[in-house]
Design a protein around this motif. Structure first.
Motif, PDB file in Angstrom:
ATOM      1  N   VAL A 594       0.858  -1.195   0.000  1.00 15.96           N
ATOM      2  CA  VAL A 594       0.000   0.000   0.000  1.00 15.96           C
ATOM      3  C   VAL A 594       0.894   1.246   0.000  1.00 15.96           C
ATOM      4  N   LEU A 609      -3.412   5.419  -5.173  1.00 17.21           N
ATOM      5  CA  LEU A 609      -3.917   4.171  -4.607  1.00 17.21           C
ATOM      6  C   LEU A 609      -4.684   3.364  -5.647  1.00 17.21           C
ATOM      7  N   PHE A 614      -6.014  -0.639  -5.669  1.00 17.14           N
ATOM      8  CA  PHE A 614      -6.848  -0.654  -4.472  1.00 17.14           C
ATOM      9  C   PHE A 614      -8.119   0.173  -4.660  1.00 17.14           C
ATOM     10  N   VAL A 616     -10.672   2.885  -2.802  1.00 22.04           N
ATOM     11  CA  VAL A 616     -10.357   3.991  -1.898  1.00 22.04           C
ATOM     12  C   VAL A 616     -11.644   4.524  -1.271  1.00 22.04           C
ATOM     13  N   VAL A 630      -3.865   6.827   6.947  1.00 23.12           N
ATOM     14  CA  VAL A 630      -4.191   5.788   5.958  1.00 23.12           C
ATOM     15  C   VAL A 630      -4.331   4.471   6.708  1.00 23.12           C
ATOM     16  N   ASN A 631      -5.360   3.674   6.404  1.00 20.02           N
ATOM     17  CA  ASN A 631      -5.547   2.360   7.022  1.00 20.02           C
ATOM     18  C   ASN A 631      -6.389   1.482   6.089  1.00 20.02           C
ATOM     19  N   GLY A 633      -2.371  -0.403   6.080  1.00 22.15           N
ATOM     20  CA  GLY A 633      -1.141  -0.171   5.349  1.00 22.15           C
ATOM     21  C   GLY A 633      -0.461  -1.505   5.078  1.00 22.15           C
ATOM     22  N   GLN A 636      -1.225  -5.581   0.956  1.00 18.11           N
ATOM     23  CA  GLN A 636      -2.618  -5.994   0.890  1.00 18.11           C
ATOM     24  C   GLN A 636      -2.910  -6.533  -0.501  1.00 18.11           C
ATOM     25  N   THR A 640      -8.339  -4.457  -2.220  1.00 16.52           N
ATOM     26  CA  THR A 640      -8.631  -4.150  -0.819  1.00 16.52           C
ATOM     27  C   THR A 640      -9.065  -2.685  -0.689  1.00 16.52           C
ATOM     28  N   ILE A 642      -8.963   0.767   0.931  1.00 13.29           N
ATOM     29  CA  ILE A 642      -8.051   1.564   1.733  1.00 13.29           C
ATOM     30  C   ILE A 642      -8.781   2.853   2.121  1.00 13.29           C
TER      31      ILE A 642
END
Length: 646
Positions: A594, A609, A614, A616, A630-631, A633, A636, A640, A642
């Motif tokens: 990430v 991202l 990913f 968002v 950010v979570n 991290g 991934q 996924t 984020i």
């Protein structure tokens, strides 16, 4: 006679600036000299008032004011005023010098003029007067002596404001006529007042003279001529010189109507009519109308005999005069010297004549009393500028009073007059126009940083009311205090009007749930909050904030304490789904790092991202355009979700 031997001003340096070279003309109130302005090295005309006028301080003061007003006029048909001053006992004007002749000199040299040419002289005169009337100036002494014909054909009007200056001085009193008797309107004769319509009357007389070669009224004395202005209608020019078009007769008749209300309202209105008459003339109408042999009627001959000027009186009667009106209360014949009267009449004739004279006196007294008073017009609701012009045309001296507030009459319109509408007052009296100030308005008071209660009290104290109250987060204004008002402080609001308040909600607690403990603590401490953390077992990734108190969106004060509940993970430890053993035949997931997008622009972070594969989710904290957390991290799987905070 050589004026250099008799006039002490010739050869003198007037006021240290104007070297007087010769006298051009002498009138009833002033003499005009040709002079050199040694400062600017140009030839000028200098008009010097006669000593009897210069001795009157009020005249001098008023004359200076009128000179300033005339100097502000800029019109090609008005002689420009350059300067005004005094030198000892001499009060003077410095003016544009126009090489040429006065219209009086043209008339003496040529006699009557063709119709078209007469109109082409009167039209620029009316244009000049129209500009003056628009500026609030009345000439009061229009006559051929005050119209100059330049060598290049230009027409110029001179002597604005001089008669008005005299009228305001101590030299006159109520019941005094000022002007040149041959061109004086009936209202000037009877009341001594003049407005724009009086100038129109004088132009009408002057046009009659241009067309016929003589003035409409003749008499042995000035008072006998004045009497005829009041009691007789000006004859049609065509009755003296047959062949003059009916449209020209109508123009003269309209301008010289004895009732000012039936004349054109000012010179501009007469100018429009004169231009229309000029446009309608045929080519033949421009020729010098000459009656065919034997065609002059007996009436025309009789009128022509009445109009014959007396040469030795012409110079005297053409001067601007100051004359008491009371002499008009006798018939013009009684003013003649006894030596001119014929033999002693019979007693019965004397009796009849006495009765006629008494009747004439009674009629004159009645007429003057009727013309002396005027009703105050109803000007309420009129624009103040328009109302002033209407009142001045009605013969009033006008003053603008102090405005008064009013909820119904718009600002700058007439609210009332003093005296009131319908009152009968002497013509020329002072009329005060009271303008409306519109509804009373009050400036919004300064209530910023006051509590809502104090702000309400202060607003009510000045006569306003509080309208809508709304809240807005603020990092600088304490909670419960006023941030701003709408309308803003100082804006004038109608009395009793509403003022909206915006109250500080203080700080709104940011929602940091789902953020990592490390990022949440760092963010909250940077914002000035105290942070306390409690860890609990939970089926969420370890280190994730799963709850907070106060909750996100709550109103708090700066420095408030925030309690965070942070996950320790499940009781038996946490593993990401892909860390669990892969079933037989399945491939482990492809992990992607990430990107660390903290402190980057939100738009750029989202783009980066998504480019890494990913999904968002964006959450707002304080609305900054930079990413603060950010979570998850680390690594991934692609796809996924984020979450980023800004």
């Amino acid at each position: 006679m050589d004026t250099t031997l008799t006039d002490p001003l010739i050869g003198r340096l007037l006021d240290g600036r104007y070297r007087v070279e010769s006298r051009i003309a002498r009138g009833g109130m002033a003499s005009v000299y040709l002079a050199l302005d040694v400062r600017l090295e140009r030839t000028v005309a200098v008009k010097v008032m006669h000593p009897s006028l210069a001795e009157d301080p009020q005249f001098v003061q008023r004359f200076i004011g009128e000179a300033k007003s005339v100097a502000r006029l800029s019109h090609p048909n008005i002689v420009q005023v350059f300067d005004q001053g005094t030198d000892g006992t001499h009060v003077y004007l410095s003016m544009e010098y126009i090489p040429g002749r006065s219209l009086r000199e043209v008339l003496r040299a040529r006699g009557r003029l063709p119709v078209r040419e007469a109109l082409e002289i009167v039209i620029p005169v009316l244009a000049a007067l129209g500009a003056a009337h628009q500026a609030g100036l009345i000439h009061r002494d229009i006559k051929p002596e005050n119209v100059l014909i330049a060598d290049d054909g230009r027409v110029k009007v001179v002597d604005f404001g001089l008669a008005r200056a005299i009228h305001g001085g101590h030299l006159t009193r109520t019941g005094t006529m000022i002007g040149t008797i041959g061109y004086m309107s009936p209202e000037q004769v009877t009341t001594g007042t003049a407005d724009a319509r009086s100038d129109v009357y004088a132009v009408g007389i002057m046009l009659f003279e241009l067309l016929t070669g003589r003035q409409p009224y003749a008499g042995e004395t000035a008072m006998s001529i004045a009497y005829r202005h009041v009691h007789e209608n000006v004859p049609a020019p065509s009755s003296v010189v047959p062949g003059i078009p009916a449209s020209v007769d109508a123009l003269v008749r309209s301008a010289t109507d004895r009732d000012p209300d039936r004349r054109p309202r000012d010179a501009t209105a007469m100018l429009v009519a004169a231009v229309e008459v000029h446009r309608g003339l045929t080519q033949g109408g421009a020729a010098h109308p000459t009656p065919p042999p034997g065609s002059v009627t007996a009436t025309a001959v009789h009128q022509a005999e009445d109009l014959d000027p007396v040469p030795e009186r012409e110079e005297r009667l053409a001067e601007t005069m100051i004359q008491p009106q009371v002499e008009l209360l006798t018939s013009p014949g009684t003013a003649e010297p006894r030596a001119r009267r014929g033999p002693r009449p019979a007693i019965w004739f004397i009796g009849a004549l006495t009765l006629l004279m008494l009747a004439g006196i009674a009629f004159s007294a009645w007429w003057f009393s009727q013309g002396r008073y005027v009703k105050v017009p109803d000007l309420r609701g009129q624009n103040i500028v328009v109302a002033r012009q209407i009142a001045q045309r009605a013969g009033f001296e006008v003053k603008i009073g102090e405005p008064r507030f009013d909820d119904k009459i718009e600002k700058d319109r007439v609210l009332d007059t003093e005296p009131g509408a319908g009152a009968e007052v002497v013509r020329g009296s002072l009329l005060t126009l009271i303008p409306s100030g519109g509804p009373e308005t009050i400036p919004v008071p300064k209530v910023v940083n006051l509590s809502e209660a104090d702000a309400r009290a202060k607003i009510a104290e000045v006569g306003l009311t509080v309208g809508r109250v709304s809240k807005l987060p603020s990092e600088t204004v304490p909670r419960g205090q006023v941030i701003r008002t709408n309308p803003e402080v100082g804006t004038r609001v109608r009395k009793g009007g509403k003022v909206n308040l915006v109250i500080s909600a203080g700080l709104l607690m940011p929602n940091v749930t789902d953020m990592t403990r490390e990022q949440a603590e760092q963010f909250l401490r940077e914002k000035g909050f105290n942070v306390q953390v409690v860890e609990v077992t939970d089926d969420t990734p370890p280190g994730t904030v799963i709850a907070q108190h106060p909750a996100g969106g709550a109103e708090v004060d700066a420095g408030a304490t925030v309690n965070l509940t942070v996950s320790k993970g499940p009781e038996h430890g946490w593993r990401w789904p892909w860390e669990i053993e892969v079933a037989p035949g399945e491939q482990p997931p492809n992990l992607v790092q990430v990107p660390d997008v903290r402190y980057k622009n939100v738009r750029d972070a989202v783009h980066e991202l998504r480019a890494a594969g990913f999904k968002v989710h964006v959450r707002k904290l304080f609305g900054t355009d930079r990413v603060v957390a950010v979570n998850p991290g680390g690594q991934q799987p692609p796809g996924t979700k984020i979450t980023i905070w800004h």
